[in-house]
Design an enzyme around this catalytic site. Structure first.
Site, mmCIF file in Angstrom:
data_model
loop_
_atom_site.group_PDB
_atom_site.id
_atom_site.type_symbol
_atom_site.label_atom_id
_atom_site.label_comp_id
_atom_site.label_asym_id
_atom_site.label_seq_id
_atom_site.Cartn_x
_atom_site.Cartn_y
_atom_site.Cartn_z
ATOM 1 C CB CYS B 67 -0.920 0.031 1.218
ATOM 2 S SG CYS B 67 -1.848 -1.464 1.459
ATOM 3 C CB CYS B 137 -0.783 9.681 6.421
ATOM 4 S SG CYS B 137 -0.354 9.478 4.700
#
Lengths: 457, 174
Positions: B67, B137
């Site tokens: 990812c 994130c």
């Protein structure tokens, strides 16, 4: 009468005094104001833009995205902006005649570089338009008999998107896979051809990884099965020898701004014997033999012609220089770093394109650190998305490695000092990011990253 | 007279002009990274590793290389007070991921375990002004904190378990 003169002169005086006393430059139009980005700031300390502060303009290593205009090209163009501004389609006066002559001269220059006849060149707005005309135009023209297109998985977005458009209209498309070096399998191409195949479209030089497809062999196969062959040669023109006869192409897309010419102009090669026909995308005044209506932009076309002529003269010299710069870059990086992988074939590639993966370092963060070097993580069209490059995925590059690629583009105006600086900055940044990479740490501890059960997000 | 009028007209126009130019910076501009993201990327806080075999160290490893993001956050806890005395991180990922983990490592330091698990990804995202495409994130950073705390607690339960089990075993032997 007198009063109006007086008014005008007073106005002028006031305006002048106003303008001479103001310190900041006020743009004369809103368009000019928009062109200067409001978040751009430059002073003696450096440049700030989009929140990024750098000490000076970055060094440019992204010539696959676009190249600067060669000053010699600009010299050829300028008269056609300032004094010879006639419409090349005006038949009634000198302005038109001289523009037409200039356009025809440029047509010959383009044709000469690819070994074609000037009559086979049509000017367009760029390679994207040429690709659209080729893929959709051919299939639309022959739609009664031909219902199938063959292309590759690593084509440029505009070819893939045109194919997708055809699929929506009921055509069938075969997307040929590529081998791990980025080259197609000729046997697969041969077996994919059907009686109703209307076009084979394979790009000559890949924009992301720079590999060169075996054009002559593909052309030979297409000739054997009597299928028109289209190639997107935007990245090949002026960089590797291009010959429409040797390659046996029926259509070829060319671009001006990749060969140190102006942006906004391109060309389409359309074979006359045997004749290939296309349905025009743009209808109108019937310019360019009715295939691409719209006034031909004389200055741009003259620029593209000049760029082609320069490319023809300097291709060998450029290639030698670019090759040595590429070696300098690759050796410089490999000397200091391990885990550097060249994406795509190392032998069958255009030297000016070096697509590298740095293991255990994420590409986007590397780009963020390399703000003094203008490079990209792949194609400019897709650099906004977070997905790893579809070209690298087609090569079968591991997904974690596909996230780590950087494309270094070397061109005619790249210097040795720029390469050395790029190597220095890249090595520094990769070392810094590896120092904070948990993957690099695990590998050094002897853990195989592929054995770990990762929680997918 | 004429001069006066024209000056007035120009003056008005220029006032409008200055009003316009003054309002321009207020426009929402497409900005790639917030200053704080760049600050944390350029000068990441608490990069490094703690001994993962130390019983007072909790390690959280989240994300996946496929990812494009992997975060490792480690916390060192004072066993008596339950306070986090040190934190270290290592991150493979984009600038926002590095900044998020750097911020997380800074925020957990000196706090109680119960306190740090209440740190929300939205707080990190807000602090770094992350755009929607980068919100994952901050979520990863929150997960990393929780994973580190969980790892520490699991270690302690195990050592406590063996500590209580050991005398019992001794008693049985006796």
């Amino acid at each position: 009468m007198a009063s109006s003169k007086l008014l005008a002169s007073t106005l002028r005086q006031t305006l002048l005094s106003k303008f001479t006393t103001t310190h900041h430059v006020r743009p004369l139009s809103t368009a000019a104001a928009a062109a200067v980005a409001a978040d751009y700031h430059e002073d003696t300390d450096g440049i700030t833009m989009k929140g990024v502060k750098i000490s000076g303009r970055p060094l440019y290593l992204d010539v696959q995205a676009t190249s600067p205009v060669d000053p010699r090209v600009l010299d050829a163009m300028l008269p056609f902006y300032l004094s010879r501004y006639g419409n090349p389609h005006s038949r009634t006066h000198l302005f038109g005649w001289e523009s037409e002559n200039a356009v025809e001269a440029a047509r010959s220059q383009v044709a000469s570089l690819i070994g074609a006849s000037p009559k086979e060149i049509i000017f367009t707005s760029g390679a994207t338009e040429s690709n659209n005309i080729s893929v959709k135009g051919v299939l639309h023209f022959y739609k009664d008999k031909k219902r199938h297109v063959i292309t590759t998985q690593t084509e440029h977005k505009c070819v893939l998107d045109s194919c997708r458009h055809l699929q929506q209209e009921g055509f069938e498309v075969t997307y040929l896979p590529v081998k791990s070096d980025g080259i197609i399998d000729l046997d697969q191409l041969r077996s994919a051809i059907r009686p109703d195949t209307g076009l084979v479209s394979v790009m000559a030089v890949n924009n992301e990884i720079g590999v060169i497809q075996p054009m002559e062999e593909i052309g030979q196969i297409c000739k054997e099965f009597n299928v028109p062959f289209h190639t997107d040669a935007a990245q090949a023109l002026g960089k590797i020898p291009v010959d429409v006869e040797k390659w046996n192409v029926s259509l070829m897309s060319l671009s001006g701004h990749k060969i140190y010419g102006p942006k906004g102009v391109g060309a389409l090669y359309l074979r006359r014997r045997p004749r290939i026909r296309v349905e025009p995308q743009m209808n109108g005044g019937g310019q360019e033999r009715g295939l691409r209506s719209g006034t031909v932009p004389t200055p741009l076309v003259v620029g593209m012609g000049a760029a082609c002529e320069l490319a023809q003269m300097e291709m060998q010299y450029d290639e030698k220089r670019i090759k040595s710069l590429q070696e300098r870059l690759l050796n410089g990086v490999r000397e200091k770093l391990d885990g550097v992988v060249v994406n795509g074939s190392e032998e069958r590639r255009y030297a000016g394109n070096l697509n590298l993966s740095f293991a255990y370092v994420e590409g986007e963060s590397l780009l963020m650190g390399l703000k003094e070097v203008a490079v990209s993580s792949g194609s400019a069209c897709t650099s906004a998305s977070l997905e790893p490059s579809y070209v690298l995925r087609a090569l079968g590059v591991d997904e974690d490695m596909a996230h780590t690629s950087i494309r270094f583009g070397i061109g005619r105006f790249t210097t040795e000092a720029e390469i050395d600086r790029a190597v220095e900055l890249t090595v520094h940044q990769v070392e810094k990011l590896r120092e904070m990479s948990p993957l690099y740490e695990m590998v050094k501890e002897g853990i195989n990253i592929k054995d770990i059960q990762w929680s997918q997000h | 007279m004429l001069r006066l009028v024209s000056k007035k007209v120009i003056g008005l126009a220029s006032q409008e002009g200055s009003a316009l130019s003054a309002s321009r910076p207020v426009q929402v501009l497409p900005r790639m990274y917030h200053e704080r993201v760049i600050d944390h990327y350029d000068k990441p806080r608490n990069v490094g590793s703690l001994d993962k075999n130390d019983p007072t160290v909790g390690t959280g490893l989240v994300g996946a290389p496929a990812c494009g993001d992997v975060m490792k956050l480690q916390i060192k806890v004072d066993e008596v007070t339950g306070k986090i005395v040190d934190a270290r991180f290592k991150t493979f990922g984009c600038g926002s991921a590095i900044a998020s983990s750097s911020v997380a490592s800074e925020w957990v330091k000196g706090k109680q375990l119960e306190e740090v698990v209440t740190i929300k990804n939205t707080e990190i995202a807000k602090y770094l002004s992350l755009p929607p495409v980068k919100l994952h994130c901050s979520m990863l950073a929150e997960d990393a904190i929780k994973a580190a705390v969980k790892d520490y607690e699991a270690k302690r339960a195990k050592s406590n378990g063996s500590a209580t089990a050991a005398p019992a075993a001794k008693a049985a032997e006796a």
